[in-house]
Enzyme design. Structure first.
Site, PDB file in Angstrom:
ATOM      1  N   GLY A   1     -38.281  -8.477  78.557  1.00  0.00           N
ATOM      2  CA  GLY A   1     -38.384  -7.046  78.777  1.00  0.00           C
ATOM      3  C   GLY A   1     -37.967  -6.194  77.593  1.00  0.00           C
ATOM      4  O   GLY A   1     -37.811  -4.978  77.725  1.00  0.00           O
TER       5      GLY A   1
ATOM      6  N   ASP B   1     -56.475  -3.198  81.093  1.00  0.00           N
ATOM      7  CA  ASP B   1     -55.186  -2.567  81.411  1.00  0.00           C
ATOM      8  C   ASP B   1     -54.657  -1.745  80.241  1.00  0.00           C
ATOM      9  O   ASP B   1     -53.622  -1.086  80.377  1.00  0.00           O
ATOM     10  CB  ASP B   1     -54.156  -3.631  81.827  1.00  0.00           C
ATOM     11  CG  ASP B   1     -53.984  -4.726  80.795  1.00  0.00           C
ATOM     12  OD1 ASP B   1     -54.943  -5.486  80.575  1.00  0.00           O
ATOM     13  OD2 ASP B   1     -52.899  -4.823  80.190  1.00  0.00           O
ATOM     14  N   ASN B   2     -55.358  -1.758  79.106  1.00  0.00           N
ATOM     15  CA  ASN B   2     -54.973  -0.923  77.967  1.00  0.00           C
ATOM     16  C   ASN B   2     -55.872   0.294  77.806  1.00  0.00           C
ATOM     17  O   ASN B   2     -55.797   0.985  76.792  1.00  0.00           O
ATOM     18  CB  ASN B   2     -54.997  -1.748  76.673  1.00  0.00           C
ATOM     19  CG  ASN B   2     -53.868  -2.757  76.609  1.00  0.00           C
ATOM     20  OD1 ASN B   2     -52.917  -2.678  77.387  1.00  0.00           O
ATOM     21  ND2 ASN B   2     -53.961  -3.708  75.711  1.00  0.00           N
TER      22      ASN B   2
END
Length: 450
Positions: A103, A234-235
């Site tokens: 993350g 997704d971009n």
């Protein structure tokens, strides 16, 4: 969602200009670190951050196991034009969608995103803004750069973080009610002119509007010589902004096959294939909207993409060159001769557009260019002949000091590495600050930054 508790907070970049537009310009540096390093909530926005779930085609292979894996939506607010904007993070810690990742964001990755977004903004591309970059004091291990490496958290300001992949998830789950509510939300907040009496008509109008925005962004990438690198569904954002920067590059010279990512071994997302890939991604959005609309209407809306791109491309280049349109045929002919010259000569991409700002108005300036010899060649003669017919646009700003330079500000991969090397070795940020100053000068010269 809870953000990571970082051991250190060192402010490396603060976009004061963007902060002023959303009413946050008056924050002290201490308050800035509290909000954008420790993620204390902004008054009037979310009490807790939200990690968004989505699906997507990655290199055109469908993946339902996606979402904000190292970031979250921190806040929403209105800008000076009353547009709804998002403040979202990159590197703020693990989320339920981290898929065993840490993350985190490397400091180098944050520096690269600041450089990409400021450069694109200066060149007139509609892009997310790098709002804040804070070094966070952790050592990260990555396979694609020397490790351990330094960590950071980035905050970006964008019109929206709703992606084609957001629609794909609802379509994949066959949740028509959620898909309908998502479509209504996007129309209400981002495309109010697309509201129609029926959802079917609204969905088709939305698709056509998204096609127009994406076409314009794609055309401006080409005019900027920019290669995004990872054009997964997704971009691609529903408001059409360029965002989500990873292995981006700018072209050293015109090369349709130039790919940015080392892992793009087939060149799927190469420079010259970007317009087609955007069309492929928009087709996936059209498929998502089928449960809401009529297929014929959605096909008609989708088919507006390529005509929109074909209109947007000459417009984007004429804006770069500071020329007034002479009509579709003449504009297209200029562009064709320009591409042929750049392909055969291998002239530096940005240098050519810089040298001929204003067309023949800059002939004397171009004669002093480092590549002036190329402009005396037979290959350039058709370009020169076309330029003679074009009128310079108003407010060219050729008297700006930026156009007194011999070479334009560029951001090729070697320059990015040269900016990063002293940061990595000696914590020397002088090259980074100098680059940002020069980019701002360029943006003002082109009229894209105040």
């Amino acid at each position: 969602m809870a953000p990571a508790d970082f051991p250190q907070h060192i402010l490396r970049y603060r976009n004061q200009r963007a902060a002023q537009t959303v009413g946050l310009g008056g924050l002290s540096d201490t308050e800035w670190l509290d909000h954008f390093g420790r993620f204390h909530p902004l008054e009037g926005s979310f009490p807790k951050p939200l990690a968004l779930r989505y699906h997507g085609h990655q290199f055109q292979n469908y993946n339902p196991d996606l979402g904000d894996g190292r970031g979250f939506l921190f806040a929403q607010l209105l800008d000076e034009k009353d547009r709804l904007l998002d403040l979202a993070t990159k590197g703020s810690g693990q989320t339920p969608w981290s898929r065993q990742g840490d993350g985190r964001l490397t400091l180098k990755g944050g520096v690269r995103e600041v450089l990409a977004t400021t450069m694109l903004e200066a060149l007139g591309v509609d892009t997310s803004k790098s709002f804040s970059l804070i070094e966070t004091g952790e050592s990260l291990h990555r396979g694609d750069e020397p490790s351990p490496t330094r960590s950071a958290v980035l905050v970006r300001l964008s019109h929206s973080h709703i992606r084609i992949g957001t629609f794909q998830r609802q379509a994949h789950l066959q949740d028509v009610d959620a898909l309908s509510r998502l479509t209504a939300h996007v129309i209400e907040h981002y495309y109010p002119d697309c509201a129609r009496e029926t959802m079917a008509a609204s969905a088709a109008a939305l698709l056509e509007a998204v096609c127009a925005r994406v076409a314009e962004t794609g055309a401006k990438w080409i005019a900027a010589g920019f290669v995004h690198g990872v054009l997964n569904t997704d971009n691609i954002n529903l408001t059409g902004e360029s965002f989500d920067y990873g292995p981006w590059r700018f072209l050293p010279h015109y090369d349709p096959g130039f790919a940015a990512a080392y892992f793009d071994q087939t060149g799927l997302y190469a420079f010259g294939r970007q317009p087609d890939v955007l069309a492929w991604n928009l087709t996936r959005l059209a498929e998502c909207l089928l449960p809401l609309g009529e297929q014929a209407d959605l096909e008609r809306a989708l088919n507006t993409y390529f005509p929109a791109f074909q209109r947007a491309l000459p417009t984007a280049f004429l804006a770069r060159l500071g020329l007034v349109s002479e009509g579709a045929e003449a504009d297209a002919a200029l562009l064709e001769t320009l591409f042929k010259f750049m392909a055969s000569s291998k002239a530096p991409y940005e240098q050519v557009l810089f040298d001929w700002r204003g067309g023949m108005e800059s002939a004397a300036r171009a004669a002093k260019s480092p590549i002036a010899e190329l402009y005396q060649s037979d290959a350039f003669a058709p370009v020169r002949a076309r330029l003679v017919a074009f009128t310079p646009a108003p407010r060219l700003n050729l008297d700006n000091s930026y156009f007194k330079r011999a070479q334009p500000r560029t951001m090729l991969i070697d320059e990015v590495e040269a900016i990063w090397a002293p940061i990595a070795a000696d914590d020397d940020w002088c090259g980074f600050e100098k680059a940002l100053t020069e980019i701002a000068d360029m943006g003002r010269a082109y009229g894209h930054m105040p």
